[in-house]
Design an enzyme around this catalytic site. Structure first.
Site, short mmCIF file in Angstrom:
data_model
loop_
_atom_site.label_atom_id
_atom_site.label_comp_id
_atom_site.label_asym_id
_atom_site.label_seq_id
_atom_site.Cartn_x
_atom_site.Cartn_y
_atom_site.Cartn_z
N ARG A 160 0.84 -1.20 0.00
CA ARG A 160 0.00 0.00 0.00
C ARG A 160 0.87 1.25 0.00
O ARG A 160 1.01 1.94 1.00
CB ARG A 160 -0.93 -0.04 1.19
CG ARG A 160 -1.84 -1.21 1.06
CD ARG A 160 -3.10 -1.00 1.78
NE ARG A 160 -4.18 -1.52 0.98
CZ ARG A 160 -5.43 -1.51 1.36
NH1 ARG A 160 -5.78 -0.96 2.49
NH2 ARG A 160 -6.35 -2.00 0.59
N GLN A 179 -0.61 2.08 -6.17
CA GLN A 179 -2.06 2.23 -6.01
C GLN A 179 -2.85 1.69 -7.21
O GLN A 179 -3.89 1.07 -7.05
CB GLN A 179 -2.41 3.69 -5.79
CG GLN A 179 -3.23 3.89 -4.55
CD GLN A 179 -3.26 5.34 -4.10
OE1 GLN A 179 -2.52 6.18 -4.61
NE2 GLN A 179 -4.11 5.64 -3.16
N ASP A 223 -3.49 -2.08 -7.15
CA ASP A 223 -4.04 -2.59 -5.89
C ASP A 223 -5.42 -3.22 -6.08
O ASP A 223 -6.46 -2.56 -6.05
CB ASP A 223 -4.10 -1.44 -4.87
CG ASP A 223 -4.52 -1.92 -3.50
OD1 ASP A 223 -4.80 -3.13 -3.34
OD2 ASP A 223 -4.59 -1.08 -2.59
N SER A 265 -8.12 -2.85 -3.26
CA SER A 265 -8.87 -1.60 -3.26
C SER A 265 -9.92 -1.59 -4.37
O SER A 265 -11.07 -1.23 -4.14
CB SER A 265 -7.95 -0.40 -3.47
OG SER A 265 -7.18 -0.19 -2.32
N TYR A 275 -3.74 0.73 7.13
CA TYR A 275 -4.60 -0.26 7.79
C TYR A 275 -4.78 0.09 9.26
O TYR A 275 -3.97 0.79 9.86
CB TYR A 275 -3.95 -1.64 7.71
CG TYR A 275 -4.02 -2.29 6.35
CD1 TYR A 275 -5.25 -2.62 5.79
CD2 TYR A 275 -2.88 -2.60 5.64
CE1 TYR A 275 -5.32 -3.25 4.56
CE2 TYR A 275 -2.94 -3.23 4.41
CZ TYR A 275 -4.16 -3.55 3.87
OH TYR A 275 -4.23 -4.17 2.66
P1 NAD Z 1 -9.56 -3.04 5.57
O1 NAD Z 1 -10.38 -3.76 4.57
O2 NAD Z 1 -8.42 -3.75 6.21
O3 NAD Z 1 -10.53 -2.57 6.77
C1 NAD Z 1 -11.73 -1.89 6.53
C2 NAD Z 1 -11.91 -0.80 7.55
O4 NAD Z 1 -12.20 -1.38 8.85
C3 NAD Z 1 -10.70 0.11 7.76
O5 NAD Z 1 -11.06 1.43 7.46
C4 NAD Z 1 -10.35 -0.08 9.23
O6 NAD Z 1 -9.87 1.12 9.82
C5 NAD Z 1 -11.69 -0.48 9.81
N1 NAD Z 1 -11.65 -1.13 11.13
C6 NAD Z 1 -10.79 -2.05 11.60
N2 NAD Z 1 -11.11 -2.38 12.88
C7 NAD Z 1 -12.21 -1.67 13.20
C8 NAD Z 1 -13.01 -1.55 14.38
N3 NAD Z 1 -12.74 -2.27 15.49
N4 NAD Z 1 -14.05 -0.71 14.37
C9 NAD Z 1 -14.33 0.02 13.27
N5 NAD Z 1 -13.63 -0.03 12.13
C10 NAD Z 1 -12.57 -0.86 12.11
O7 NAD Z 1 -8.99 -1.69 5.01
P2 NAD Z 1 -9.11 -0.99 3.58
O8 NAD Z 1 -10.48 -0.46 3.43
O9 NAD Z 1 -8.63 -1.90 2.52
O10 NAD Z 1 -8.07 0.20 3.71
C11 NAD Z 1 -8.05 1.07 4.80
C12 NAD Z 1 -7.33 2.35 4.39
O11 NAD Z 1 -6.03 2.07 3.85
C13 NAD Z 1 -8.02 3.12 3.28
O12 NAD Z 1 -9.11 3.86 3.69
C14 NAD Z 1 -6.86 4.00 2.81
O13 NAD Z 1 -6.73 5.12 3.64
C15 NAD Z 1 -5.66 3.13 2.97
N6 NAD Z 1 -5.22 2.59 1.66
C16 NAD Z 1 -4.05 3.05 1.11
C17 NAD Z 1 -3.63 2.58 -0.16
C18 NAD Z 1 -2.37 3.06 -0.79
O14 NAD Z 1 -1.77 3.97 -0.30
N7 NAD Z 1 -1.92 2.44 -1.88
C19 NAD Z 1 -4.40 1.64 -0.84
C20 NAD Z 1 -5.58 1.20 -0.26
C21 NAD Z 1 -5.98 1.68 1.00
#
Ligand code: NAD
Length: 362
Positions: free
Chosen positions: A117, A122, A125, A128, A223
């Site tokens: 990530r 990106q 990915d 995503s 994450y």
């Molecule tokens: P994920 O599928 O691992 O998790 C989904 C969501 O669950 C996350 O937002 C996490 O904070 C939330 N979560 C975990 N435990 C929780 C709890 N106890 N209560 C409530 N919420 C909880 O994550 P995802 O959606 O794949 O990615 C999260 C973040 O990563 C994205 O929003 C973004 O900011 C970042 N991201 C960065 C890149 C990159 O830079 N290339 C790519 C993808 C995502």
């Protein structure tokens, strides 16, 4: 160099790893592409489109690089040529036998869920791009299960208040679920433990409910880190109050490499309105709701709990176009002077490479 695009054998998998548009670009750059007959049919991408793009409809398995969506079966893996490279989803924790088989056969393998990530990666990915589709579809299947409509109506036949939707976990899938539920007219709220997600929930016009996120809840790559018992207790306390008058709940909370946090108990579901629907996108990692069963919809006191599994495959056309764009960008990254080079020192290739030179990598 020849790239093979395999047809998916996994039951219920309707996506294809490379779409005709990406195939056309590869062919123009001098790469031969062999597409297995019918590989894109379920995604409304018929063989003729691949032929028009310059591919041949032929056996993909002997190619130097084979791309697919789901990991291959043992029989498929046997058809991979020595020194070839497999690119697909490869959940390492549940694929030990397959990885050993690939190593024994002298095949190298890149796991698509391991794209790091970082900004540079990106556009490769897959997690995503597919989570975006899953968040959208979660709201649609939840809305279809409900005995209510989502928007407010003022009609001669009476007035209907807007439905209330709540999204637990506002990452990629959750934010898309919030945007979709808003577009359908629901009054939407969201919660996440990461501070950045709070801002994103508000920017989509939803309200943020639950405890104030702490600044250190975000780990590497954006994450979330696992919560302490006390943090989880506070979250669950807030959920218990909020869930009581929600019509549609979409849960997406995940912690990489761990079971999904259990945030909604059976007792909380028992306090919800009959007719309410929970769509649990974390079903495959154990579920955010205690009552979730992966791949099934169960009803408890009139509340439906949907254990959503592989929703991107239920939107196969657009999910495949996005998957394909990710794979194409990865291939562009790997191809140097017309050949694929696996540079294990590279910050993208290194972490993705699960099998190389006859060994499973740690
Ligand atoms: P994920 O599928 O691992 O998790 C989904 C969501 O669950 C996350 O937002 C996490 O904070 C939330 N979560 C975990 N435990 C929780 C709890 N106890 N209560 C409530 N919420 C909880 O994550 P995802 O959606 O794949 O990615 C999260 C973040 O990563 C994205 O929003 C973004 O900011 C970042 N991201 C960065 C890149 C990159 O830079 N290339 C790519 C993808 C995502």
């Amino acid at each position: 160099m020849r790239i093979g695009v395999a047809r998916e054998a996994t039951a219920g998998e309707r996506r294809v790893a490379l779409a005709p548009d990406s195939v056309g670009r590869l062919v123009k750059s001098g790469v031969e592409v062999a597409v297995e007959r019918g590989a894109g049919v379920e995604a409304n991408l018929p063989d003729e489109l691949y032929e028009k793009a310059g591919a041949t409809i032929s056996d993909p398995w002997g190619a130097g690089v084979v791309v697919k969506v789901q990991k291959p079966t043992a029989d498929e893996a046997r058809r991979l040529a020595k020194d070839s490279i497999l690119i697909s989803l490869l959940p390492a924790a549940t694929s030990a036998d397959l990885l050993a088989q690939l190593a024994g056969a002298g095949v190298s393998a890149l796991g698509l869920e391991r794209v790091p990530r970082i900004t540079r990666a990106q556009s490769m990915d897959i997690l995503s791009s597919q989570a975006t589709i899953a968040g959208y579809k979660a709201v649609l299947i939840g809305a279809a299960e409900m005995g209510k409509i989502l928007p407010m109506l003022t009609t001669a036949a009476g007035n209907i208040p807007p439905a209330k939707a709540f999204v637990l976990g506002a990452g990629v899938a959750g934010l898309m679920a919030i945007a979709t539920a808003r577009r359908l007219g629901a009054v939407v709220s969201g919660f996440d433990i990461r501070a950045a997600a709070r801002e994103q929930v508000l920017s989509l016009g939803a309200t943020f409910v639950g405890p104030e996120p702490s600044a250190d809840a975000e780990a590497a790559g954006g994450y979330a880190r696992a919560q302490t018992e006390e943090e989880q207790r506070r979250t669950m306390e807030a959920m218990a109050t909020h869930l009581k008058d929600q019509d549609l709940v979409v849960t997406t909370a995940q912690i990489p490499g761990r079971p999904a946090p259990r945030l909604i108990t059976a007792a909380m579901v028992a306090t919800m309105r009959p007719g309410a629907v929970i769509v649990d996108l974390a079903a495959e990692t154990g579920g955010n709701c205690e009552l979730t069963r992966a791949g099934e919809t169960t009803v408890h006191n009139g509340v439906s709990v949907m254990g959503a599994v592989n929703l991107p495959s239920s939107v196969p056309h657009h999910a495949s176009l996005m998957f394909s764009k990710n794979v194409f960008t990865l291939l562009q990254h790997l191809i140097k002077d017309g050949n694929i080079v696996l540079n294990l020192e590279d910050e993208i290739t290194g972490p993705m490479c699960l099998v190389h030179a006859g060994a499973v990598r740690p």
